[in-house]
Design a protein around this motif. Sequence first.
Motif, PDB file in Angstrom:
ATOM      1  N   ALA A 122       0.969  -1.539  -0.001  1.00  0.00           N
ATOM      2  CA  ALA A 122       0.190  -0.035  -0.456  1.00  0.00           C
ATOM      3  C   ALA A 122       0.909   1.006   0.196  1.00  0.00           C
ATOM      4  O   ALA A 122       0.782   2.151  -0.533  1.00  0.00           O
ATOM      5  CB  ALA A 122      -1.144  -0.525   1.362  1.00  0.00           C
ATOM      6  N   ASP A 123       1.778   0.971   0.928  1.00  0.00           N
ATOM      7  CA  ASP A 123       2.590   2.098   0.667  1.00  0.00           C
ATOM      8  C   ASP A 123       3.683   2.417  -0.275  1.00  0.00           C
ATOM      9  O   ASP A 123       4.051   4.210  -0.546  1.00  0.00           O
ATOM     10  CB  ASP A 123       4.104   1.560   1.553  1.00  0.00           C
ATOM     11  CG  ASP A 123       3.999   3.277   3.404  1.00  0.00           C
ATOM     12  OD1 ASP A 123       3.218   3.080   3.390  1.00  0.00           O
ATOM     13  OD2 ASP A 123       5.663   3.495   2.674  1.00  0.00           O
ATOM     14  N   ASP A 133       1.316   4.491  -2.781  1.00  0.00           N
ATOM     15  CA  ASP A 133       0.030   5.426  -2.480  1.00  0.00           C
ATOM     16  C   ASP A 133       0.581   6.524  -2.364  1.00  0.00           C
ATOM     17  O   ASP A 133       2.333   6.723  -2.214  1.00  0.00           O
ATOM     18  CB  ASP A 133       0.714   5.293  -0.728  1.00  0.00           C
ATOM     19  CG  ASP A 133      -0.066   6.613   0.020  1.00  0.00           C
ATOM     20  OD1 ASP A 133      -0.211   8.174  -0.837  1.00  0.00           O
ATOM     21  OD2 ASP A 133      -0.823   6.495   0.654  1.00  0.00           O
TER      22      ASP A 133
END
Length: 214
Positions: free
Chosen positions: A17-18, A21
């Motif tokens: 997810a990082d 993002d």
Amino acid sequence: MPFILNKTDSIANLYLADMRDVVAQRDRARFRRSQQKLGAILAYELSKTLHYQTSEVQTPLGICKVHLPTQQPVLATILRAGLPFHQGFLEVFEQSESAFVTACRKTKKSGSFTIQVDNISTPNLDGKVLIMIDTMLATGQSVVNVCKELLAQYDIAELHVAAVIASTEGIAHVRANLPKAKIWVCAVDEEMTSKSYIVPGLGDAGDLAFGEKV
Ligand SMILES: O=c1cc[nH]c(=O)[nH]1
């Protein structure tokens, strides 16, 4: 069937997810670190499928039977985007040899492109397990072209392809052209843009890790 890491919930979801993002991506050290962690996690999963044999270790108090891998795989990657992911694999397979590939897109007037493999720096791969590490498996052309060149030159014992994000098309291309390869990915995304960027994907992995190329 490919191994898909995010089919099972784990802390790895956070690193992925990082990487995706758009705000977190502004920190390129963090982007590289997340990629490196995912490389290490995927390497650990893959290590469960290697060949092992029983051996003995002398502890200070006695002899302990241990089950150890018979060889460490050779880790190949395509410059430059794959470097942090490759580093994660290298943290797990610490004694592995590495192979490095330079390749580039040759774009036609129509906008379509082919992949030209420019250079491969590799150890001898005869009888070895090879992991082809590429952060984004988009069309799958680069990985297939490089692996075909290596398979033509060497008697590779086992071939694995690893990516952070793969497109469904990329996976299909690898499966059609490298039927013996085992595929390891953190996630699969369905779509691609007309320029073969994975959607939702994460953008240009090489630019995000190392700066925008001219
Ligand atoms: O989405 C994609 C596809 C290929 N390479 C990238 O860096 N990103």
